[in-house]
Enzyme design. Structure first.
Site, PDB file in Angstrom:
ATOM      1  N   THR A 139       0.817  -1.219   0.000  1.00 22.82           N
ATOM      2  CA  THR A 139       0.000   0.000   0.000  1.00 22.82           C
ATOM      3  C   THR A 139       0.849   1.266   0.000  1.00 22.82           C
ATOM      4  OG1 THR A 139      -1.505   1.270   1.423  1.00 22.82           O
ATOM      5  CG2 THR A 139      -0.121  -0.305   2.526  1.00 22.82           C
ATOM      6  N   ASP A 140       0.297   2.330  -0.542  1.00 20.12           N
ATOM      7  CA  ASP A 140       1.000   3.625  -0.503  1.00 20.12           C
ATOM      8  C   ASP A 140       1.149   4.151   0.919  1.00 20.12           C
ATOM      9  OD1 ASP A 140      -1.668   4.291  -0.035  1.00 20.12           O
ATOM     10  OD2 ASP A 140      -1.818   5.753  -1.659  1.00 20.12           O
ATOM     11  N   GLU A 141       0.343   3.597   1.856  1.00 21.61           N
ATOM     12  CA  GLU A 141       0.379   4.122   3.228  1.00 21.61           C
ATOM     13  C   GLU A 141       1.726   3.893   3.909  1.00 21.61           C
ATOM     14  OE1 GLU A 141      -2.962   3.576   5.746  1.00 21.61           O
ATOM     15  OE2 GLU A 141      -4.393   3.707   4.113  1.00 21.61           O
ATOM     16  N   TYR A 164      -1.657  -0.077  11.174  1.00 20.02           N
ATOM     17  CA  TYR A 164      -1.858  -0.803   9.909  1.00 20.02           C
ATOM     18  C   TYR A 164      -0.676  -0.596   8.978  1.00 20.02           C
ATOM     19  CZ  TYR A 164      -3.283  -1.389   5.038  1.00 20.02           C
ATOM     20  OH  TYR A 164      -3.295  -1.722   3.704  1.00 20.02           O
ATOM     21  N   LYS A 168       2.131  -3.167   7.515  1.00 19.81           N
ATOM     22  CA  LYS A 168       2.343  -3.416   6.072  1.00 19.81           C
ATOM     23  C   LYS A 168       3.801  -3.136   5.703  1.00 19.81           C
ATOM     24  CE  LYS A 168      -0.178  -4.442   3.198  1.00 19.81           C
ATOM     25  NZ  LYS A 168      -0.567  -5.795   2.694  1.00 19.81           N
TER      26      LYS A 168
HETATM   27  P1  NAD Z   1      -9.959  -6.960   2.728  1.00 18.58           P
HETATM   28  O1  NAD Z   1      -9.928  -6.695   4.193  1.00 18.58           O
HETATM   29  O2  NAD Z   1     -11.196  -6.687   1.960  1.00 18.58           O
HETATM   30  O3  NAD Z   1      -9.588  -8.498   2.462  1.00 18.58           O
HETATM   31  C1  NAD Z   1      -8.604  -9.173   3.179  1.00 18.58           C
HETATM   32  C2  NAD Z   1      -8.823 -10.668   2.975  1.00 18.58           C
HETATM   33  O4  NAD Z   1      -7.775 -11.362   3.678  1.00 18.58           O
HETATM   34  C3  NAD Z   1     -10.146 -11.180   3.552  1.00 18.58           C
HETATM   35  O5  NAD Z   1     -10.719 -12.094   2.636  1.00 18.58           O
HETATM   36  C4  NAD Z   1      -9.740 -11.892   4.827  1.00 18.58           C
HETATM   37  O6  NAD Z   1     -10.598 -12.978   5.160  1.00 18.58           O
HETATM   38  C5  NAD Z   1      -8.351 -12.385   4.458  1.00 18.58           C
HETATM   39  N1  NAD Z   1      -7.490 -12.579   5.641  1.00 18.58           N
HETATM   40  C6  NAD Z   1      -7.322 -11.734   6.683  1.00 18.58           C
HETATM   41  N2  NAD Z   1      -6.459 -12.274   7.563  1.00 18.58           N
HETATM   42  C7  NAD Z   1      -6.079 -13.473   7.057  1.00 18.58           C
HETATM   43  C8  NAD Z   1      -5.193 -14.486   7.497  1.00 18.58           C
HETATM   44  N3  NAD Z   1      -4.567 -14.399   8.674  1.00 18.58           N
HETATM   45  N4  NAD Z   1      -5.017 -15.571   6.718  1.00 18.58           N
HETATM   46  C9  NAD Z   1      -5.678 -15.699   5.530  1.00 18.58           C
HETATM   47  N5  NAD Z   1      -6.533 -14.776   5.077  1.00 18.58           N
HETATM   48  C10 NAD Z   1      -6.733 -13.674   5.829  1.00 18.58           C
HETATM   49  O7  NAD Z   1      -8.723  -6.170   2.124  1.00 18.58           O
HETATM   50  P2  NAD Z   1      -8.521  -5.525   0.683  1.00 18.58           P
HETATM   51  O8  NAD Z   1      -8.987  -4.132   0.714  1.00 18.58           O
HETATM   52  O9  NAD Z   1      -9.033  -6.463  -0.341  1.00 18.58           O
HETATM   53  O10 NAD Z   1      -6.922  -5.488   0.617  1.00 18.58           O
HETATM   54  C11 NAD Z   1      -6.196  -6.608   0.120  1.00 18.58           C
HETATM   55  C12 NAD Z   1      -4.714  -6.307   0.211  1.00 18.58           C
HETATM   56  O11 NAD Z   1      -4.422  -5.136  -0.556  1.00 18.58           O
HETATM   57  C13 NAD Z   1      -4.216  -6.001   1.619  1.00 18.58           C
HETATM   58  O12 NAD Z   1      -2.955  -6.570   1.770  1.00 18.58           O
HETATM   59  C14 NAD Z   1      -4.134  -4.476   1.672  1.00 18.58           C
HETATM   60  O13 NAD Z   1      -3.130  -4.070   2.574  1.00 18.58           O
HETATM   61  C15 NAD Z   1      -3.756  -4.170   0.245  1.00 18.58           C
HETATM   62  N6  NAD Z   1      -4.178  -2.854  -0.274  1.00 18.58           N
HETATM   63  C16 NAD Z   1      -5.484  -2.461  -0.153  1.00 18.58           C
HETATM   64  C17 NAD Z   1      -5.875  -1.243  -0.723  1.00 18.58           C
HETATM   65  C18 NAD Z   1      -7.307  -0.767  -0.633  1.00 18.58           C
HETATM   66  O14 NAD Z   1      -7.582   0.384  -1.003  1.00 18.58           O
HETATM   67  N7  NAD Z   1      -8.261  -1.579  -0.205  1.00 18.58           N
HETATM   68  C19 NAD Z   1      -4.935  -0.444  -1.383  1.00 18.58           C
HETATM   69  C20 NAD Z   1      -3.601  -0.883  -1.455  1.00 18.58           C
HETATM   70  C21 NAD Z   1      -3.256  -2.104  -0.908  1.00 18.58           C
HETATM   71  O1  DAU Z   2      -4.142   4.006   0.537  1.00 17.29           O
HETATM   72  C1  DAU Z   2      -4.386   2.638   0.492  1.00 17.29           C
HETATM   73  C2  DAU Z   2      -5.194   2.230   1.707  1.00 17.29           C
HETATM   74  O2  DAU Z   2      -6.509   2.712   1.507  1.00 17.29           O
HETATM   75  C3  DAU Z   2      -5.191   0.721   1.938  1.00 17.29           C
HETATM   76  O3  DAU Z   2      -3.884   0.299   2.229  1.00 17.29           O
HETATM   77  C4  DAU Z   2      -6.125   0.350   3.098  1.00 17.29           C
HETATM   78  O4  DAU Z   2      -6.202  -1.062   3.229  1.00 17.29           O
HETATM   79  C5  DAU Z   2      -7.506   0.896   2.779  1.00 17.29           C
HETATM   80  O5  DAU Z   2      -8.384   0.626   3.859  1.00 17.29           O
HETATM   81  C6  DAU Z   2      -7.437   2.406   2.528  1.00 17.29           C
HETATM   82  O6  DAU Z   2      -7.080   3.126   3.746  1.00 17.29           O
HETATM   83  P1  DAU Z   2      -7.775   4.502   4.143  1.00 17.29           P
HETATM   84  O7  DAU Z   2      -7.630   4.699   5.588  1.00 17.29           O
HETATM   85  O8  DAU Z   2      -7.345   5.591   3.234  1.00 17.29           O
HETATM   86  O9  DAU Z   2      -9.309   4.130   3.741  1.00 17.29           O
HETATM   87  P2  DAU Z   2     -10.712   4.406   4.488  1.00 17.29           P
HETATM   88  O10 DAU Z   2     -11.779   4.035   3.516  1.00 17.29           O
HETATM   89  O11 DAU Z   2     -10.757   3.822   5.850  1.00 17.29           O
HETATM   90  O12 DAU Z   2     -10.710   5.987   4.634  1.00 17.29           O
HETATM   91  C7  DAU Z   2     -10.579   6.831   3.512  1.00 17.29           C
HETATM   92  C8  DAU Z   2     -10.581   8.260   4.021  1.00 17.29           C
HETATM   93  O13 DAU Z   2     -11.886   8.576   4.516  1.00 17.29           O
HETATM   94  C9  DAU Z   2      -9.637   8.480   5.187  1.00 17.29           C
HETATM   95  O14 DAU Z   2      -9.061   9.778   5.071  1.00 17.29           O
HETATM   96  C10 DAU Z   2     -10.529   8.415   6.415  1.00 17.29           C
HETATM   97  C11 DAU Z   2     -11.865   8.929   5.903  1.00 17.29           C
HETATM   98  N1  DAU Z   2     -13.082   8.330   6.520  1.00 17.29           N
HETATM   99  C12 DAU Z   2     -13.177   6.997   6.580  1.00 17.29           C
HETATM  100  C13 DAU Z   2     -14.281   6.386   7.121  1.00 17.29           C
HETATM  101  C14 DAU Z   2     -14.397   4.883   7.218  1.00 17.29           C
HETATM  102  C15 DAU Z   2     -14.104   9.153   6.953  1.00 17.29           C
HETATM  103  O15 DAU Z   2     -14.016  10.404   6.879  1.00 17.29           O
HETATM  104  N2  DAU Z   2     -15.204   8.555   7.484  1.00 17.29           N
HETATM  105  C16 DAU Z   2     -15.341   7.210   7.621  1.00 17.29           C
HETATM  106  O16 DAU Z   2     -16.393   6.733   8.159  1.00 17.29           O
END
Ligand code: NAD
Ligand code: DAU
Length: 378
Positions: A139-141, A164, A168
Site C-alpha cells: 500500500t501507498d500508506e 496498519y 504493512k
Molecule cells: P480486505 O480486508 O477486503 O480483504 C482481506 C482478505 O484477507 C479477507 O478475505 C480476509 O478474510 C483475508 N485474511 C485476513 N487475515 C487473514 C489471514 N490471517 N489468513 C488468511 N486470510 C486472511 O482487504 P482488501 O482491501 O481487499 O486489501 C487486500 C490487500 O491489498 C491487503 O494486503 C491491503 O493491505 C492491500 N491494499 C489495499 C488497498 C485498498 O484500497 N483496499 C490499497 C492498497 C493495498
Molecule cells: O491508501 C491505500 C489504503 O486505503 C489501503 O492500504 C487500506 O487497506 C484501505 O483501507 C485504505 O485506507 P484509508 O484509511 O485511506 O481508507 P478508508 O476508507 O478507511 O478511509 C478513507 C478516508 O476517509 C480516510 O481519510 C478516512 C476517511 N473516513 C473513513 C471512514 C471509514 C471518513 O471520513 N469517514 C469514515 O467513516
C-alpha cells in the site's frame, strides 16, 4: 500455471480472482483465505463452480496449513492479498495487524522457500525452481503522509504512521529481506486507495453508500480535507498481473492513477450521484430503507442531500494526503489506468444498488456491533 491467491475472498483478492479467470484461460487458482469478517465466499459463488478454482480455508499464520497447500498443489505464483486492512481497526488492535501482516507474510515466504528451492549453490544461496514468483500486495500508506505538494515514488523513504501501515511496511521489509538474503524471486506493489464492487462497508465509499440507502448520517472525519488517490479496483488487478508476469525481480512498483480528491468532495459526489440515479430511475428508490411517500405517490428522495453529512471526531494520527507517482509502472510495463473516476464511481454505485443482498450478507455478522463501537462516541 497455478496461482495461490491468499486473501482471495476479500475485496481486491476476489476482484483479482474474477479478473484472472476472465483473462488467463490457462490459470488455475487456489484461493486461500481465513474468512475473517472481511472475507466472504458468497463473493466467489460463481467462480467456485469453475473447475479451475479451488478454495482452501486457512490462515497465513498457520504453518501446517500453508505447508499443506504447497504440498497439495504445484504452486508457481503467490499473490498475497491476505492482511488485516482497516486503519481504524488497527488503532483498536495493533497486535493482530502485526501478527497477520508481518508474521503471516513471513510464514508464507518461508513456506514458499521450502517448497520452491531444490538445494543450495556453492555460495550457500538456495537454488530456486524456474518460473516461480512471490508478489506482495502492499500500500501507498507505507510512505506516510504528504503535505500539499509532491508524490510518493518507489524511492520515497518508508514512514508509516498507523499500526496498519507500520505492519504493512514490516511485511514489505521481510519480503525484501527474503529477496536479498535468499535471492527469492519477489515483487512488491504499492497501490493507492481502491474502490469498486465487493468493497466492505467499513471503508469510506461503501460505508457512505450504505448509510445513504439506510437514511443514516454520513460520518466525515475531522474537516474532510484529507486527500486520497482513488483507483478503480480492476485497474489495480491489471497492474498486479503486469508486475507478476513482466515486472523485474526484486523491484517495487507503485500503482495509482493520479486521481486525488478530498474526502468531503467524495462524499458530496456520492450523495449527488445517488440522488441523480434515483431521479432518473425511480425503481431504485425501492432500495431505500426510509420509504416516505410524497403527495405525487413516489418515494421521497428530497432528504438525499448534503445535510446528511456529519463532521465527527478525527481519526487518531490521520494521514493528510496520499498521492502516487505511477511513472515507473507506466514506463516499464505500459500500465495505465483505464477507468476514469467519473465512470468508476457511477459503476460502483449501480453495483451497490443492484447487490443489496451481498451488502446484507456481509453486514449481518458483527458489523452493527463494530459500527456502534467505532462511531458511537465520535
Ligand atoms: P480486505 O480486508 O477486503 O480483504 C482481506 C482478505 O484477507 C479477507 O478475505 C480476509 O478474510 C483475508 N485474511 C485476513 N487475515 C487473514 C489471514 N490471517 N489468513 C488468511 N486470510 C486472511 O482487504 P482488501 O482491501 O481487499 O486489501 C487486500 C490487500 O491489498 C491487503 O494486503 C491491503 O493491505 C492491500 N491494499 C489495499 C488497498 C485498498 O484500497 N483496499 C490499497 C492498497 C493495498
Ligand atoms: O491508501 C491505500 C489504503 O486505503 C489501503 O492500504 C487500506 O487497506 C484501505 O483501507 C485504505 O485506507 P484509508 O484509511 O485511506 O481508507 P478508508 O476508507 O478507511 O478511509 C478513507 C478516508 O476517509 C480516510 O481519510 C478516512 C476517511 N473516513 C473513513 C471512514 C471509514 C471518513 O471520513 N469517514 C469514515 O467513516
Amino acid at each position: 500455471m497455478t496461482y495461490l491467491i491468499t486473501g482471495g475472498a476479500g475485496f481486491i483478492g476476489s476482484n483479482f480472482v474474477k479478473y484472472m479467470l476472465a483473462t488467463h484461460p490457462d490459470a488455475k487458482l487456489i484461493v486461500y483465505d481465513a474468512l475473517t469478517y472481511a472475507g466472504n465466499l458468497g463473493t466467489l459463488a460463481e467462480e467456485l463452480k469453475n473447475p479451475r478454482v479451488t478454495f482452501v480455508k486457512g490462515d497465513i499464520c498457520d504453518r501446517d496449513m500453508t505447508e499443506k497447500v504447497f504440498s497439495d498443489y504445484e504452486i508457481e505464483y503467490v499473490v498475497n492479498f491476505a492482511a488485516e486492512s482497516h486503519v481504524d481497526r488497527s488503532i483498536e488492535n495493533p497486535q493482530l495487524f502485526l501478527q497477520v501482516n508481518v508474521l503471516g507474510t513471513q510464514n508464507l515466504l518461508d513456506t514458499a522457500k521450502k517448497y520452491w528451492t531444490t538445494g543450495k549453490d556453492e555460495n550457500n544461496y538456495p537454488i530456486w525452481r524456474e518460473g516461480v514468483k512471490y508478489l506482495q500486495v502492499s500500500t501507498d500508506e507505507v510512505y506516510g503522509s504528504l503535505g500539499e505538494e509532491g508524490f510518493f515514488t518507489e524511492t520515497t523513504p518508508l514512514d508509516p504512521r498507523s499500526p496498519y501501515s507500520a505492519a504493512k511496511a514490516g511485511g514489505d521489509l521481510i519480503v525484501r529481506a527474503y529477496g536479498e538474503t535468499y535471492r527469492m524471486p519477489v515483487n512488491i506493489t504499492r497501490c493507492s486507495n481502491n474502490y469498486g464492487p465487493y468493497h466492505f462497508p467499513e471503508k469510506l465509499i461503501p460505508l457512505i453508500i450504505r448509510n445513504i440507502l439506510a437514511g443514516k448520517q454520513l460520518p466525515v472525519y475531522g474537516d474532510g480535507s484529507n486527500v486520497r488517490d482513488w483507483l478503480y479496483v480492476e485497474d489495480h488487478c491489471k497492474a498486479i498481473d503486469a508486475v507478476l508476469h513482466r515486472g523485474r525481480l526484486d523491484e517495487v512498483y507503485n500503482i495509482g492513477g493520479h486521481n486525488e480528491e478530498k474526502n468531503i468532495e467524495i462524499v458530496r459526489l456520492v450523495i449527488k450521484t445517488i440522488r441523480e440515479i434515483m431521479e432518473k430511475e425511480p425503481k431504485y428508490r425501492e432500495v431505500l430503507k426510509k420509504k416516505e411517500i410524497t403527495a405525487d405517490g413516489t418515494i421521497d428522495i428530497s432528504w438525499i442531500n448534503d445535510d446528511l453529512i456529519s463532521f465527527v471526531k478525527d481519526r487518531q494520527g490521520h494521514d493528510q494526503r496520499y498521492a502516487i507517482d505511477p511513472t515507473k509502472i507506466s514506463e516499464e510495463l505500459g500500465w495505465l489506468p483505464e477507468t476514469t473516476f467519473d465512470e468508476g464511481i457511477v459503476k460502483t454505485i449501480y453495483w451497490y444498488l443492484d447487490n443489496q443482498q451481498w451488502v446484507e450478507e456481509v453486514t449481518s455478522g458483527d458489523y452493527m456491533k463494530y459500527y456502534e463501537q467505532m462511531y458511537h462516541n465520535r
